[in-house]
Enzyme design. Structure first.
Site, PDB file in Angstrom:
ATOM      1  N   SER A  36       0.799  -1.224   0.000  1.00  0.00           N
ATOM      2  CA  SER A  36       0.000   0.000   0.000  1.00  0.00           C
ATOM      3  C   SER A  36       0.838   1.282   0.000  1.00  0.00           C
ATOM      4  O   SER A  36       0.320   2.345  -0.289  1.00  0.00           O
ATOM      5  CB  SER A  36      -0.964   0.027   1.191  1.00  0.00           C
ATOM      6  OG  SER A  36      -0.258   0.217   2.391  1.00  0.00           O
ATOM      7  N   LYS A  77       1.187   4.298   6.774  1.00  0.00           N
ATOM      8  CA  LYS A  77       0.494   5.203   5.847  1.00  0.00           C
ATOM      9  C   LYS A  77       1.131   6.588   5.919  1.00  0.00           C
ATOM     10  O   LYS A  77       1.913   6.894   6.807  1.00  0.00           O
ATOM     11  CB  LYS A  77      -0.998   5.327   6.197  1.00  0.00           C
ATOM     12  CG  LYS A  77      -1.757   4.016   6.256  1.00  0.00           C
ATOM     13  CD  LYS A  77      -1.899   3.363   4.912  1.00  0.00           C
ATOM     14  CE  LYS A  77      -2.605   2.016   5.059  1.00  0.00           C
ATOM     15  NZ  LYS A  77      -2.433   1.162   3.932  1.00  0.00           N
TER      16      LYS A  77
END
Length: 166
Positions: A36, A77
């Protein structure tokens, strides 16, 4: 011979003490799992995560953070919005506090996206945990993966805005 053994034992003890202090107060090793954050981080990359930034309230837009999604999963993230910010995406363009923001770390993924948009369009008021307000609440963060089309992040109801405690 006995003196050399004692010196070796002392050096070993000091080394263990340093490792304990560093991992408890300064930084922690983390292994990236998944894609991701590609290409910034790849699956199985090793990173050292600073514990000092959080304790000194130095988490800024663009920083990469690791947070505890639940007791079994940690996510890595990028911070897109901090407390008090308004965040809006319009057709893959990020606006923070009504100012256009360049995201150079997305260049690769924009070139290799599937479909028209990498991020799409949304407002911070639509994110779980925003209580419908445009400004991100105190002690909350909006986070997104760099590989937006393959990232479970704040856009998803199961994640939403991240609490500072995580």
């Amino acid at each position: 011979m006995q003196r050399e053994i004692m010196e070796g034992a002392e050096a070993f003890a000091v080394g263990i003490l340093i490792v304990v202090v560093v991992t408890k107060f300064i930084g922690e090793s983390y292994t990236v799992s998944g894609s991701s954050m590609y290409p910034t981080f790849q699956d199985r990359n090793k990173v050292i995560v600073s514990k000092i930034s959080k304790s000194m309230n130095h988490i800024d837009n663009g920083d990469v953070v690791v947070f505890h999604e639940d007791s079994k999963r940690d996510f890595i993230k990028r911070v897109i919005g901090t407390p008090g910010d308004t965040v809006e995406y319009k057709g893959d363009q990020l606006y923070v506090n009504n100012k256009k923001v360049s995201e150079r770390y997305l260049d690769y993924n924009k070139k290799h996206k599937q479909g028209q948009y990498l991020t799409g369009s949304f407002k911070s008021s639509q994110i779980k945990g925003s209580n419908g307000e445009m400004n991100i609440p105190k002690d909350k963060y909006l986070v997104l993966g760099d590989k937006r089309q393959n990232s479970v992040d704040s856009r998803f109801y199961v994640v939403g805005l991240i609490d500072k405690k995580k």
